[in-house]
Design an enzyme around this catalytic site. Sequence first.
Site, PDB file in Angstrom:
ATOM      1  CG  PHE A 278      -1.943   1.160   1.627  1.00 55.33           C
ATOM      2  CD1 PHE A 278      -2.792   1.058   0.988  1.00 55.33           C
ATOM      3  CD2 PHE A 278      -1.644   2.794   1.698  1.00 55.33           C
ATOM      4  CE1 PHE A 278      -4.036   2.330   0.428  1.00 55.33           C
ATOM      5  CE2 PHE A 278      -1.889   3.554   2.027  1.00 55.33           C
ATOM      6  CZ  PHE A 278      -3.514   3.732   0.823  1.00 55.33           C
TER       7      PHE A 278
ATOM      8  CG  ASP B  77       6.024   3.100   1.280  1.00 50.27           C
ATOM      9  OD1 ASP B  77       6.000   3.816   2.446  1.00 50.27           O
ATOM     10  OD2 ASP B  77       4.946   2.901   0.709  1.00 50.27           O
TER      11      ASP B  77
ATOM     12  CE  LYS C 101      -0.133   5.382   7.555  1.00 53.49           C
ATOM     13  NZ  LYS C 101      -0.069   4.720   6.121  1.00 53.49           N
TER      14      LYS C 101
HETATM   15  C1  LIG Z   1      -0.506   4.860   5.451  1.00 51.49           C
HETATM   16  C2  LIG Z   1       0.956   5.066   3.899  1.00 51.49           C
HETATM   17  C3  LIG Z   1       0.607   5.011   2.867  1.00 51.49           C
HETATM   18  C4  LIG Z   1       0.321   6.249   2.479  1.00 51.49           C
HETATM   19  O1  LIG Z   1       0.579   7.457   3.021  1.00 51.49           O
HETATM   20  P1  LIG Z   1      -0.868   8.637   3.796  1.00 51.49           P
HETATM   21  O2  LIG Z   1      -0.185   9.777   4.645  1.00 51.49           O
HETATM   22  O3  LIG Z   1      -2.173   8.022   4.219  1.00 51.49           O
HETATM   23  O4  LIG Z   1      -1.499   9.511   1.972  1.00 51.49           O
HETATM   24  C5  LIG Z   1       1.888   5.341   2.402  1.00 51.49           C
HETATM   25  N1  LIG Z   1       2.525   3.872   2.933  1.00 51.49           N
HETATM   26  C6  LIG Z   1       1.746   3.350   3.833  1.00 51.49           C
HETATM   27  C7  LIG Z   1       3.317   2.048   3.535  1.00 51.49           C
HETATM   28  C8  LIG Z   1       1.315   2.884   3.900  1.00 51.49           C
HETATM   29  O5  LIG Z   1       1.107   2.514   5.113  1.00 51.49           O
END
Ligand SMILES: *Cc1c(COP(=O)(O)O)cnc(C)c1O
Length: 391
Positions: A133, A218, A247
């Site tokens: 994600f 990521d 986050k």
């Molecule tokens: C939550 C998340 C995102 C997206 O972050 P937002 O601040 O909601 O745009 C991207 N990559 C990972 C791994 C995430 O857990």
Amino acid sequence: MTEQQALQERYADSLMNTFGPPKLVLTRGEGAHVWDADGKEYVDLLGGIAVNALGHAHPALVEAVTTQLSTLGHISNFFTSAPQVELAERLLAFAGAEGKAFFANSGAEANEAAFKLTRRTERTHVVVAEGGFHGRTMGALALTSKQAYRAPFEPLPGHVEFVPYGDEAALAAAVTDDTAAVLLEPIQGEAGVVVAPEGYLAAARRVADEHGALLWFDEVQSGMGRTGSWYAHLPSGVVPDVITLAKGLGGGFPIGAVLGLGRAADLFDPGNHGTTFGGNPVACAAALAVVRTIESEGLLAHAVEAGDRLRAGLIADPRVTEVRGEGLLIGLDLVSEHAAEVTAAAMAHGYIVNNPTPRRIRLAPPLVLGTADVDAFLAAWPRILDDAGVS
Ligand SMILES: *Cc1c(COP(=O)(O)O)cnc(C)c1O
């Protein structure tokens, strides 16, 4: 009608229905605890989805934000400020390689920026893992495999290829001399906390090097101390070219970051990318307070200890078939598809957890979660599973 019900009705009339009905109306928080509009108290084992690293209303975060806001709040990127430069230096030092940072306001924005950065290699092909994600902007969505998220918005930016997570051979077969980047989460968060198999990140590094592709991790969910390391990939010894963060970075204040290491540091030229709010002094001061507090309170070690205690207690119930994760990023599998019922039963018992899939529960509590809260939750766990009808 309770105050919560009244606000939930007004929410339904005034907010777009992107998230479904909110489960609670919350009014305040302190440490790992939050209270709803009816005065009921909860232990927050989700931490705003891996965001509230210092819990709620941590004095160091409150102080940093209020002091910065009352001194210099916003300046635009025609200018810089000491917190911005210092934060970049700190985040790069944790990565253990020379590089440069770009600041954004969220995970999707950080990934969007990094996606654009990969195009500056003059290649377009990106190889990404299934189940990953990466966010909800058109670019970040293009990198996210889940069909239900993608389908309503196609066509998405192209030349993205998905491979099964953890499969070295599939990765090696997909990457070519046209590949700009390989993008992986060291631990897949939204998939229900799926940890990269031993050696997988190193294999990704080798494959990317063989073809001159960038390796991009990521760490939006897994980074900033949640797993007991500043970045979840650090124990692997692998050095990526790009790291994205968000986050936990601001502890609840919105901020995201792209770290470009080695040659990725200088791929952007002036005018290639930008943001009005990204890197503003308040967000950077918040993130610096998070960094300093994680250090001063020993929260990396605490995350490991509290996470191990939670995992050991959760798996002790035979209705849990597997528990995964590192530090305080925890996922578990139930014997039956009752994850939504478990989330509801936990809430009734005063605990906030999350069900990313029908069978999986995820915990991503504040790094300041106390041992007494851990033990109380573990004591309630069998009754939560009873009430949810897991069998
Ligand atoms: C939550 C998340 C995102 C997206 O972050 P937002 O601040 O909601 O745009 C991207 N990559 C990972 C791994 C995430 O857990």
